[in-house]
Design a protein around this motif. Structure first.
Motif: not given
Ligand code: HPA
Length: 285
Positions: A73-80, A43-56
């Motif tokens: 973590v919402i982000g891009n893995a390459g183009s996916v 998950a730390d290798t994703l680009s354009d990442a947004t991190r949302v802690p479960y607590a939120e």
């Protein structure tokens, strides 16, 4: 906390959680990833990442296990575009099967149609070694529970969902093709899920071997059932972090599980990166 038998409550809670997550990112993830013990680094290798802690995230269960970061973590893995869970909750933490599978319900309400589930597992099949990567072909649910217990909500899926093709053959074939190009060895096997948290006895492992299990663990199966209930396609991948009890004459430890995860990290991440576009190209309707 989600009521155990209230699937309609789960539906509404999943809807609210999905809305919160999507409000934090312009991305619209196509694949949901659950990263198991020691495997969260992807998950730390994703680009354009947004991190949302479960607590939120409303109603989202909080992980108590060591080695689980506890965020999406919402982000891009390459183009996916993907949504990756760094850490999951387990039945052995005291959560119900409905709570354990709530994140999978949320993925579905986010519009995700395919999931890749990963875990750390004990190797029962003697042809595996510590660090082996294994595609799950089928499972044996010995956890004594099922996330679909209670009144069914047809908006999720049918009362009696089929489990014949729980683990997508097309995804497994795609994964095997990709690993061949990468020169990674990938086994295939049957995963037996137990409640835990104690590791198994040697006698239990011998029993599991005789009933056809190649791997043993404490997660994944409830998530697969919930995903299939909603018509999502599933690819599941185990990392053999240790040989199961009694196979080698040595005690098991959580430290060993985490160390092996760290050791196979690069290979595991390469495998995920290669497989993701193949899964994205073959999503169910
Ligand atoms: N047993 C159950 N769960 C596990 C194991 C094991 O040997 N290793 C990692 N998770």
């Amino acid at each position: 906390m989600i009521a155990t038998t209230d699937m309609t409550g789960q539906f509404n809670a999943a809807e609210a959680a999905a809305k919160l997550i999507l409000s934090r990112t312009p991305l619209r993830p196509q694949i949901g990833l659950v990263l198991g013990s020691g495997l969260g680094g992807f998950a730390d290798t994703l680009s354009d990442a947004t991190r949302v802690p479960y607590a939120e995230i409303p109603s989202f269960p909080q992980s108590t296990a060591i080695g689980h970061a506890g965020r999406m973590v919402i982000g891009n893995a390459g183009s996916v575009p993907v949504a990756a869970m760094q850490g999951r909750v387990h039945l052995y933490e005291g959560y119900s099967a409905q709570e354990v599978t709530f994140p999978i319900r949320v993925f579905a309400r986010m519009g995700i149609r395919a999931v890749i589930l990963t875990n750390a597992a004990g190797g029962i099949n003697r042809s595996y070694a510590q660090g082996a990567l294994v595609l799950i072909r089928d499972h044996i649910n010995l956890q004594g529970t099922n996330p679909l217990v209670g009144v069914n909500d047809d908006r999720f899926g049918a009362r009696f969902p089929d489990m014949t093709h729980a683990y997508s053959r097309a995804y497994r074939e795609a994964a095997r093709e990709e690993v061949r190009k990468l020169g990674i060895t990938l086994h295939e096997g049957v995963y037996a899920a137990l409640l835990g948290p104690s590791y198994e006895t040697p006698a239990e492992i011998e029993y599991l071997r005789r009933i056809g299990a190649d791997l043993v663990g404490m997660s994944t199966v409830a998530e697969v059932i919930a995903a299939r209930h909603m018509g999502m396609s599933v690819l599941a991948l185990s990392c053999v972090t240790n040989m199961a009890a009694g196979i080698l004459d040595q005690p098991l430890s959580h430290a060993e599980v985490m160390e092996t995860g760290e050791r196979v990290k690069t290979t595991f991440e390469a495998l995920l990166r290669a497989v993701l576009p193949r899964v994205a190209a073959d999503l169910p309707s």
